[in-house]
Design a protein around this motif. Structure first.
Motif, PDB file in Angstrom:
ATOM      1  N   LEU A  81       0.827  -1.209   0.000  1.00 17.76           N
ATOM      2  CA  LEU A  81       0.000   0.000   0.000  1.00 17.76           C
ATOM      3  C   LEU A  81       0.862   1.259   0.000  1.00 17.76           C
ATOM      4  CD1 LEU A  81      -2.862   1.177   0.150  1.00 17.76           C
ATOM      5  CD2 LEU A  81      -2.674   1.044   2.636  1.00 17.76           C
ATOM      6  N   LEU A  82       1.913   1.254   0.799  1.00 19.05           N
ATOM      7  CA  LEU A  82       2.819   2.402   0.882  1.00 19.05           C
ATOM      8  C   LEU A  82       3.504   2.672  -0.460  1.00 19.05           C
ATOM      9  CD1 LEU A  82       3.933   4.355   3.090  1.00 19.05           C
ATOM     10  CD2 LEU A  82       5.817   2.751   3.342  1.00 19.05           C
ATOM     11  N   LEU A  83       4.021   1.638  -1.109  1.00 12.62           N
ATOM     12  CA  LEU A  83       4.670   1.824  -2.406  1.00 12.62           C
ATOM     13  C   LEU A  83       3.677   2.229  -3.480  1.00 12.62           C
ATOM     14  CD1 LEU A  83       7.298  -1.066  -2.576  1.00 12.62           C
ATOM     15  CD2 LEU A  83       7.698   1.373  -2.247  1.00 12.62           C
ATOM     16  N   TRP A  84       2.464   1.684  -3.422  1.00 10.30           N
ATOM     17  CA  TRP A  84       1.436   2.052  -4.387  1.00 10.30           C
ATOM     18  C   TRP A  84       1.089   3.531  -4.270  1.00 10.30           C
ATOM     19  CZ3 TRP A  84      -3.667   3.759  -4.011  1.00 10.30           C
ATOM     20  CH2 TRP A  84      -4.390   3.737  -5.206  1.00 10.30           C
ATOM     21  N   VAL A  85       0.893   4.007  -3.045  1.00 16.11           N
ATOM     22  CA  VAL A  85       0.582   5.434  -2.829  1.00 16.11           C
ATOM     23  C   VAL A  85       1.769   6.293  -3.262  1.00 16.11           C
ATOM     24  CG1 VAL A  85       0.167   7.178  -1.031  1.00 16.11           C
ATOM     25  CG2 VAL A  85      -1.121   5.038  -1.018  1.00 16.11           C
ATOM     26  N   TRP A  86       2.979   5.875  -2.919  1.00 16.88           N
ATOM     27  CA  TRP A  86       4.181   6.628  -3.295  1.00 16.88           C
ATOM     28  C   TRP A  86       4.272   6.789  -4.811  1.00 16.88           C
ATOM     29  CZ3 TRP A  86       7.909   9.688  -1.655  1.00 16.88           C
ATOM     30  CH2 TRP A  86       9.042   9.836  -2.445  1.00 16.88           C
ATOM     31  N   ARG A  87       4.022   5.708  -5.535  1.00 16.17           N
ATOM     32  CA  ARG A  87       4.115   5.763  -6.999  1.00 16.17           C
ATOM     33  C   ARG A  87       3.002   6.618  -7.601  1.00 16.17           C
ATOM     34  NH1 ARG A  87       6.508   0.307  -9.333  1.00 16.17           N
ATOM     35  NH2 ARG A  87       6.073   1.475 -11.215  1.00 16.17           N
TER      36      ARG A  87
END
Length: 94
Positions: A81-87
């Motif tokens: 979730l964190l990487l998805w939001v970051w991207r």
């Protein structure tokens, strides 16, 4: 009281080194799922941050987790979730 987890960087039922291993594995899986390219240290940081995000989300949803497997699943979901939001906020990289 002696078996309770204390502190922001603690995981219930998992020691410090267990937290590091879970963080590295969760960050690695999140890296592969989101098709990112990071190093070991970044995977560790993403995994630990993901554990915090996933743990907070699980607490909000009244989902109980404990031990290696519970913390691993929560950390992995949080890291993805964190990487998805970051991207999404960073935009496309060329």
């Amino acid at each position: 009281m002696e078996n309770e987890a204390h502190g922001l960087l603690s995981m219930p039922g998992v020691g410090f080194f267990g937290m590091l291993v879970i963080g590295i594995l969760a960050g690695y899986i999140a890296e592969k799922v989101t098709a990112s390219d990071h190093g070991l240290l970044t995977n560790l940081l993403v995994g630990i941050a993901g554990a915090f995000v996933g743990g907070s989300l699980a607490t909000l949803l009244n989902i109980s987790f404990y031990g290696w497997l519970g913390n691993f699943l929560v950390a992995t979901v949080g890291a993805i979730l964190l990487l998805w939001v970051w991207r999404r906020f960073r935009g496309p990289s060329y």
